[in-house]
Each structure stands twice: as structure tokens, then as C-alpha cells.
Design an enzyme around this catalytic site. Structure first.
Site, mmCIF file in Angstrom:
data_model
loop_
_atom_site.group_PDB
_atom_site.id
_atom_site.type_symbol
_atom_site.label_atom_id
_atom_site.label_comp_id
_atom_site.label_asym_id
_atom_site.label_seq_id
_atom_site.Cartn_x
_atom_site.Cartn_y
_atom_site.Cartn_z
ATOM 1 N N GLY A 57 0.823 -1.204 0.000
ATOM 2 C CA GLY A 57 0.000 0.000 0.000
ATOM 3 C C GLY A 57 0.855 1.251 0.000
ATOM 4 O O GLY A 57 2.056 1.199 0.285
ATOM 5 N N CYS A 84 5.307 -6.217 1.633
ATOM 6 C CA CYS A 84 5.697 -4.804 1.549
ATOM 7 C C CYS A 84 5.094 -4.013 2.726
ATOM 8 O O CYS A 84 5.493 -4.206 3.860
ATOM 9 C CB CYS A 84 5.314 -4.230 0.190
ATOM 10 S SG CYS A 84 6.155 -2.677 -0.203
ATOM 11 N N TYR A 85 4.113 -3.152 2.479
ATOM 12 C CA TYR A 85 3.471 -2.439 3.583
ATOM 13 C C TYR A 85 2.905 -3.431 4.586
ATOM 14 O O TYR A 85 2.910 -3.182 5.798
ATOM 15 C CB TYR A 85 2.364 -1.522 3.062
ATOM 16 C CG TYR A 85 1.646 -0.756 4.147
ATOM 17 C CD1 TYR A 85 2.198 0.391 4.701
ATOM 18 C CD2 TYR A 85 0.411 -1.187 4.633
ATOM 19 C CE1 TYR A 85 1.553 1.087 5.710
ATOM 20 C CE2 TYR A 85 -0.251 -0.501 5.635
ATOM 21 C CZ TYR A 85 0.326 0.643 6.170
ATOM 22 O OH TYR A 85 -0.320 1.326 7.178
ATOM 23 N N HIS A 175 7.522 -7.681 -3.665
ATOM 24 C CA HIS A 175 6.198 -8.077 -4.168
ATOM 25 C C HIS A 175 6.302 -9.403 -4.925
ATOM 26 O O HIS A 175 6.679 -9.421 -6.097
ATOM 27 C CB HIS A 175 5.638 -6.990 -5.091
ATOM 28 C CG HIS A 175 5.169 -5.772 -4.374
ATOM 29 N ND1 HIS A 175 3.873 -5.604 -3.944
ATOM 30 C CD2 HIS A 175 5.845 -4.665 -3.980
ATOM 31 C CE1 HIS A 175 3.759 -4.443 -3.331
ATOM 32 N NE2 HIS A 175 4.939 -3.841 -3.339
ATOM 33 N N GLU A 177 3.879 -11.109 -6.026
ATOM 34 C CA GLU A 177 2.746 -11.261 -6.942
ATOM 35 C C GLU A 177 3.024 -10.737 -8.340
ATOM 36 O O GLU A 177 2.284 -11.063 -9.278
ATOM 37 C CB GLU A 177 1.495 -10.569 -6.371
ATOM 38 C CG GLU A 177 1.558 -9.056 -6.298
ATOM 39 C CD GLU A 177 2.148 -8.505 -5.013
ATOM 40 O OE1 GLU A 177 1.748 -7.408 -4.601
ATOM 41 O OE2 GLU A 177 3.028 -9.170 -4.428
ATOM 42 N N ASP A 232 -18.518 -11.864 -21.419
ATOM 43 C CA ASP A 232 -19.074 -11.854 -20.060
ATOM 44 C C ASP A 232 -20.589 -12.068 -20.061
ATOM 45 O O ASP A 232 -21.100 -12.922 -19.333
ATOM 46 C CB ASP A 232 -18.737 -10.533 -19.355
ATOM 47 C CG ASP A 232 -17.243 -10.265 -19.292
ATOM 48 O OD1 ASP A 232 -16.466 -11.247 -19.393
ATOM 49 O OD2 ASP A 232 -16.846 -9.104 -19.166
ATOM 50 N N LYS A 374 -11.372 -12.442 -15.507
ATOM 51 C CA LYS A 374 -11.675 -12.621 -16.928
ATOM 52 C C LYS A 374 -11.217 -13.977 -17.450
ATOM 53 O O LYS A 374 -11.956 -14.652 -18.172
ATOM 54 C CB LYS A 374 -10.996 -11.508 -17.741
ATOM 55 C CG LYS A 374 -11.391 -11.486 -19.209
ATOM 56 C CD LYS A 374 -12.769 -10.901 -19.393
ATOM 57 C CE LYS A 374 -13.097 -10.660 -20.847
ATOM 58 N NZ LYS A 374 -14.371 -9.942 -21.029
#
Length: 518
Positions: A57, A84-85, A175, A177, A232, A374
């Protein structure tokens, strides 16, 4: 959805929090993102997470009133990973210390150095004593909390990977991710293995649970689905049709702003393959009359959105016992609709949807895809039997060709645009590039240019080709076509499409540009 293991991601406002969820879903692990201010002690007790991840963040834990989770997070006796944060929050709350970033910031690629300690969190890491990661921090942990050990360091992060194995608490300054941490998914997988996750989240299981939930909620009432022909709404329609059959009616609003032959293809696919009740609302003249003379992109979007609702109401009110409206809302839409700090966000462009329509019509919403990303929607579509060629189609905006026609919209320009777009997509498929590209299309520019054809002067439109690569549409880069491809495409387009005499290629990334021109 219930009946499977659940991981909670507490969001502190990182721009890449969604990537944590995507990585976990790729590991067949069900997770949900919730902003920190919504995560109360009561919420934690009701959610019953089997592990928690604290996101990164933009805040500084050293500031007064910096965002924090409830203390209960660290008292549930479940594994917690701080990123991280999230690492800094964990240290500040458990007795460590965090310093303001003065000369210790790290942004971008960084190299970690392994210590002599071992942890199951890093299984598959450090084939040598170094590992590349991606950092984005100003503040840094200067003192770790009691009971924690250090497993890796970087130049400006002496506590880059830490853990308290007894309490099942883990934290990293980088990070995992993001794509630029090559073994990040392995670390997340290790954390989930430590937490006892078996990977029980499957699209097949989701489909079965969604169908059961739709049947229970709808009962014997009727459902209306606004069918755009996009992935969708199409997957939403087929899923609900499988659940309740003839109780579903789809309304396909044909506004005259679709690609070449698109309306006929959508109608044929649904009527022939699914025997679905489908209303083809042919309202091209209504849309053209209201858009006549309009040049401002926001005005055009709002006119189209308003007319869509008006037309949808016109046809839907004739459906007896209709109590539900189905929408193809996805999980990113849900996440992005929640403001992290409660403040206003900047509107880049209005989105074409049916916002406000359910309340106006007295309908309840059904959003069976609201927990999916998605790529998961595409998987579900394949599982439901939708043709792969349809499921793999590039995204197409709700306002259609209107936003690929800057300036005033005319039938002449739309016809030129349809033909040019068909040639471009045919070229991409012919060269085997379609699946490498996130989205490709043609924009007809609001200018005419002088040209020469057959020794005669022409004064026709210029077009811009646009093709981008992306993961989720949030950021994008232009596709690096070979010059020979562009030359061949331009030649075909000018020869085959009357009204064009100049072709350009848009090489703008997002940001600073958007994918669409309007």
C-alpha cells in the site's frame, strides 16, 4: 461461494493487490480481497479464513492513523503473510520498528541474498545464494519483532524475508505477486501449502455451485439478461439458461454500432445452439438519430448508455413475472467499485452498463460471475460448451464502434470502419497472431487526406490501426508488428475498402493513452 477453503487478502491500497488474487486463483485457491476498513473483528470471525495475506500500500506505517488490520488477525492461529506495507504493519503491531525511507528506498528489480537459515516458505528458491525480486518501498523495517528470524536480505532491506514459524507469521519486503519477481508464484504456493490448502477451487465446482444458487434464488420467477454478445454477458446467459432454462429471456440491443456481421452471428449462435428465448431489439435508427451531430466522447457514451436502458426497459416490461436482472459483472468490477479510502476517484471515461436499472424496474440483480476474473470466465465458457473461437475473442466496448469513430458519427464512416476492421482482424488471424494480442481494432480519424489512386486525386479518410498486449487491460503496450505485416495490411485495406487512402499505426502504451481512442 462456500464449501471450499478460503484465503482472505486484506487490501491496504496497493495497485497490484489484484495480482495476488490472480496468482492464488491460478493455484486453484479461493480468495477474496477486502479493503482494510471493512475487515473488523466480526468480519474475521464470520469469514473463517484459513490464511490471511496483508497487501502492500502507499501509506507509511510511521504516520499517525496509518491503516492497520484488527489485532485479531495475529491471534487467530492461522498463517499470515505480510507483503511490503503488509510486512511493515506486521512488525509495527507485533513489537518491531519501521523507519521512514531516507536513503533506503528500493524501486524496481533488486537482488536478495540468502542467510544461513532455512524456511519452507522458500522451497524452490535460491538455487544459488541470490534471487531476483521486485521492490517498491520507501520505508523499511529497522527492527524485527520478537520471535522472528531473517531468511534473506537486500541492499536496502536487511529484513527482506522474515518469519516466526511458531506463530505461522511470514513477511517479505518485496512483491511476489508481480511478474518481475520470477519465483513469486512459488513463494505464494509455499505459503498456501504451509496453510494446508489443497487447491480445491475449480471452475467445474464453481459452475455446479452457481447453478444451484441460481435455482434456489430464482425459484419459479423469470430472469432478464442484457446480452451484448461479449464474452461476459454470453457466459452469464448460458450459465443461467443451464440453471433455469425457459425462465430466462435475453434482450439483445442492436444499436447499429457493432462489427461486421456481429449481430447475425450472435443471434444465430444463441438461437441455434441454446434454443434460448432471445429478443432482437433492432433500434439502429433510434441510436443514430440521438447521436446525430454529437462529437464529444463523454456525451456520446452517455447517450448510448441512456438509450440502452430505455430500449431494454421497452422490451423487458413485456416479460411476465420478471423479477431478476442478470449482469456479467466480474470480480475486478466488484473490487474497483469499492473506494480504498472512501474518497472520490477520477473518472477517465464513463462505462456502458445498466447502473440504476434494477432499482428503477423493481428487479433484483443476479451476477453469477462476480467472483471470477476474466480468464476464469473464459474457462467457464469453455466448460459450458461455448465455442473456443467465441470465448477467445478480443474485448469489444459496450458503446461499440461509436468510440472508434472520433468526432461525429455517420453511417458512411461506420460502414468504412466495419470493412477496415474486418480486413485488419483477418490479417492478424491469417498471420497466426490473434491469440498473442489482447485487443486489435481500427479507428477512423475525423480528417480526410489527399491521395493518388490510378493517377486520380482522392480525398478520403485516414485510419489508425491499434493492437495491444495486456494481461487485464489495466496497462497495455502496443504489439510490435513486423513492417512487412503493416505494409501488407495497409495495401489490402486501401485496395479493398472504399473511402480510405491513408493508414497509420498507433504505438502509444497505456498509460499515458487508453486502449480505445475515446
Amino acid at each position: 461461494m462456500q464449501n471450499h477453503q478460503r484465503l482472505l487478502i486484506i487490501d491496504f491500497g496497493s495497485q497490484v493487490t489484484q495480482l495476488i488474487a490472480r496468482r492464488l486463483r491460478e493455484l486453484s485457491i479461493y480468495c477474496e480481497i477486502h479493503p482494510f476498513q471493512n475487515v473488523t473483528e466480526k468480519f474475521l470471525q464470520e469469514f473463517k479464513a484459513e490464511a490471511i495475506i496483508l497487501s502492500g500500500g502507499p501509506s507509511s506505517i510511521t504516520d499517525e492513523n496509518s491503516p492497520k488490520p484488527p489485532n485479531l488477525v495475529f491471534e487467530l492461529d492461522i498463517p499470515v503473510l505480510g507483503i511490503c506495507y503488509g510486512q511493515q504493519v506486521m512488525m509495527a503491531m507485533l513489537g518491531g520498528h519501521v523507519d521512514k525511507g531516507v536513503g533506503t528506498a528500493e524501486f524496481g528489480r533488486a537482488i536478495l541474498h540468502k542467510t544461513d537459515r532455512e524456511t519452507p516458505l522458500l522451497e524452490g528458491w535460491f538455487s544459488t545464494n541470490q534471487e531476483q525480486v521486485w521492490m517498491s518501498h520507501g520505508d523499511h523495517v529497522s527492527k524485527i519483532a520478537p520471535g522472528f528470524e531473517v531468511f534473506a536480505t537486500s541492499q536496502n532491506a536487511p529484513f527482506a524475508i522474515i518469519a516466526n514459524h511458531e506463530r505461522k507469521l511470514y513477511a517479505v519486503q518485496f512483491h511476489p505477486e508481480v511478474h518481475h519477481t520470477p519465483k513469486g508464484s512459488t513463494l505464494l504456493e509455499n505459503f498456501c501449502r504451509i496453510a494446508g490448502f489443497s487447491g480445491d477451487w475449480t471452475i467445474k465446482g464453481y459452475r455446479e455451485q452457481a447453478i444451484a444458487k441460481i435455482r434456489e434464488e430464482v425459484g419459479d420467477k423469470q430472469v432478464i439478461c442484457g446480452l451484448s454478445g461479449g464474452v461476459d454477458s454470453s457466459v452469464t446467459a448460458v450459465l443461467i439458461h443451464e440453471a433455469i432454462g425457459e425462465q430466462l429471456t435475453c434482450v439483445f440491443v442492436d444499436h447499429g454500432l457493432l462489427r461486421k456481421n456481429e449481430a447475425q452471428e450472435v443471434i444465430k449462435m444463441f438461437r441455434d445452439n441454446y434454443n434460448m428465448s432471445l429478443i432482437h431489439a433492432e433500434e439502429q435508427e433510434l441510436f443514430f438519430s440521438k447521436l446525430d451531430g454529437q462529437k464529444d466522447p463523454e456525451t456520446k457514451r452517455k447517450i448510448i448508455g441512456g438509450l440502452f436502458i430505455e430500449v431494454f426497459q421497452k422490451y423487458a416490461k413485456n416479460i411476465k413475472d420478471a423479477k431478476f436482472l442478470a449482469q456479467g459483472t466480474l470480480y475486478p468490477d466488484v473490487i474497483e467499485s469499492i473506494s480504498f479510502d472512501g474518497g472520490p476517484s477520477v473518472t477517465i471515461k464513463s462505462h456502458h452498463n445498466v447502473g440504476g436499472l434494477p432499482e428503477k424496474m423493481g428487479l433484483k440483480l443476479i451476477e453469477p460471475l462476480r467472483e471470477l476474473f476474466k480468464d476464469e470466465v473464459r474457462q467457464l465458457g469453455v466448460d459450458l460448451g461455448l465455442p473456443k473461437s467465441f470465448i477467445g475473442r478480443h474485448p469489444f466496448p459496450g458503446p461499440g464502434l461509436a468510440i472508434r469513430c472520433p468526432g461525429e458519427i455517420t453511417k458512411e464512416k461506420l460502414n468504412i470502419l466495419r470493412e477496415a476492421d474486418a480486413v485488419f482482424i483477418d490479417q492478424i488471424k491469417k498471420h497466426g497472431l490473434y491469440d498473442e494480442i489482447w485487443q486489435a481494432f481500427v479507428t477512423i480519424l475525423p480528417v480526410r487526406t489527399v491521395g493518388v489512386m490510378g493517377d486520380a486525386r482522392t480525398y478520403d479518410y485516414a485510419c489508425a490501426l491499434r493492437a495491444v498486449t495486456s494481461v487485464d487491460g489495466m496497462t497495455a503496450d502496443y504489439y510490435p508488428f513486423e513492417h512487412s505485416f503493416l505494409a501488407e495490411t495497409a495495401t489490402r485495406m486501401i485496395n479493398e475498402v472504399t473511402g480510405i487512402n491513408r493508414i497509420t499505426y498507433d504505438i502509444t502504451s497505456k498509460p499515458p493513452g487508453t486502449i480505445e481512442w475515446e
